[in-house]
Design an enzyme around this catalytic site. Structure first.
Site, mmCIF file in Angstrom:
data_model
loop_
_atom_site.group_PDB
_atom_site.id
_atom_site.type_symbol
_atom_site.label_atom_id
_atom_site.label_comp_id
_atom_site.label_asym_id
_atom_site.label_seq_id
_atom_site.Cartn_x
_atom_site.Cartn_y
_atom_site.Cartn_z
ATOM 1 N N TYR A 197 0.882 -1.196 0.000
ATOM 2 C CA TYR A 197 -0.058 -0.024 -0.053
ATOM 3 C C TYR A 197 0.893 1.205 0.003
ATOM 4 C CZ TYR A 197 -3.816 3.054 1.266
ATOM 5 O OH TYR A 197 -4.790 4.168 1.464
ATOM 6 N N LYS A 231 1.366 3.576 -3.278
ATOM 7 C CA LYS A 231 0.917 4.955 -3.124
ATOM 8 C C LYS A 231 1.940 6.102 -3.456
ATOM 9 C CE LYS A 231 -3.503 4.607 -2.225
ATOM 10 N NZ LYS A 231 -4.658 5.433 -2.916
ATOM 11 N N VAL A 288 -10.171 0.697 12.630
ATOM 12 C CA VAL A 288 -10.522 0.555 13.949
ATOM 13 C C VAL A 288 -11.894 1.499 14.268
ATOM 14 C CG1 VAL A 288 -9.129 2.990 14.207
ATOM 15 C CG2 VAL A 288 -9.417 1.561 16.139
ATOM 16 N N GLY A 341 -2.611 0.362 23.015
ATOM 17 C CA GLY A 341 -3.495 1.453 22.626
ATOM 18 C C GLY A 341 -2.923 2.720 22.750
ATOM 19 N N THR A 385 -1.273 6.566 18.120
ATOM 20 C CA THR A 385 -2.097 7.667 18.026
ATOM 21 C C THR A 385 -2.607 7.667 16.570
ATOM 22 O OG1 THR A 385 -0.542 9.441 17.353
ATOM 23 C CG2 THR A 385 -1.257 9.216 19.704
#
Ligand code: UDP
Ligand code: UDP
Length: 266
Positions: free
Chosen positions: A99, A103, A141, A161, A164
């Site tokens: 990806y 790109k 997410v 978690g 960010t």
């Protein structure tokens, strides 16, 4: 769909396409890691062969062409927030490379068609975007957490978690595309489009639980390889040149997206 001037065609951009158009928005390519990693060779082909075909088309009909590039061109960034001048930190051989490098190569093709063939190009680097009409199995997410919360399933946080992301509501993003497409021809980008409000993935999980009032519990799963640690767009350029900035807060956008999924999952 009922507009007689609207025409939809199903076409794989890895194959040539002959149509007559004035403007092209090239958004073709799965953007969710689980989907673009399902057939990684096809992902690179879609970005690279697809860009060549769309650029060839734009060249033949003299159309203006906008490329949906991505914050993934910055990889796991060492500069924070990310300005367009940052060249990025991308693993060329990892699971996300199909990806990211696809790109990046597409950006190169856009700039070379511009320099070599004088094409009117617009390269937008899109940061995490969400909203109604995402597929429940999209795998990214925001939709994962909302679907899990509404079904009372465990909320799957990858890693601890603390990584960010900065989430942009879809309507803001579309407004950014249109403003960019309508901007003067000498403004070609690349330009960051995204919402600069940065949240940890754990904060996102907590917000979704709070808004849905769900009894779901947070569980921690292994962090996928090469998962970027932080991501936040510097949108100074978009603000100054196309007078664009997002208007919808994460709270407001999540409420609309949750309302959509409540209807869909009934
Ligand atoms: N192409 C297309 N539609 C068009 C014009 C071109 O799909 O209307 C494709 C064509 O198959 C070609 C690619 O775009 O492989 C690149 O076109 P370009 O004119 O840049 O290259 P060339 O045809 O000279 O190789
Ligand atoms: N993530 C998560 N749980 C999920 C899906 C994703 O914790 O069910 C994390 C993922 O590891 C990443 C972030 O959320 O750190 C954003 O992932 P997403 O796939 O939405 O997009 P990315 O920005 O990584 O392409």
């Amino acid at each position: 769909m009922s507009n007689p001037y609207f025409e939809v065609m199903r076409h794989d951009i890895c194959f040539p396409l002959y149509v007559e158009v004035d403007e092209i928005y090239n958004l073709a390519c799965p953007a969710s890691p689980i989907h673009y990693q399902f057939d990684p060779v096809q992902t690179t082909k879609t970005s690279v062969h697809g860009a060549i075909n769309m650029l060839g088309l734009a060249k033949r009909v003299k159309a203006k062409i906008l490329q949906a590039s991505t914050s993934e061109v910055y990889g796991d960034p060492t500069v924070h927030p990310q300005p367009e001048t940052y060249w990025g930190n991308v693993n060329p051989v990892g699971l996300r490379s199909c990806y990211d490098e696809g790109k990046r190569c597409a950006e190169t093709l856009f700039f070379d068609y511009h320099r070599q063939h004088k094409l009117k190009i617009k390269v937008a680097r899109i940061f995490n975007t969400y909203g109604p009409r995402m597929h429940p199995n999209d795998g990214r997410v925001v939709s994962n957490f909302i679907v899990q919360a509404l079904k009372g399933e465990e909320i799957t946080v990858y890693g601890d978690g603390s990584q960010t992301r900065s989430f942009c509501y879809v309507d803001d993003m579309i407004e950014g595309f249109i403003k960019f497409m309508d901007s003067p021809d000498d403004f070609i980008g690349p330009v960051n489009l995204g919402n600069p409000a940065e949240f940890s993935i754990l904060q996102l999980a907590e917000k979704v639980i709070e808004i849905t009032g769900s009894k779901s519990k947070i569980v921690f799963k292994p962090l996928p390889p090469d998962d970027p640690t932080q991501r936040q767009p510097d949108i100074t350029l978009a603000k100054n040149v196309i007078k664009w900035e997002p208007k919808v807060s994460l709270l407001e956008g999540l409420k609309k997206t949750i309302a959509y999924f409540e209807e869909t999952l009934k």
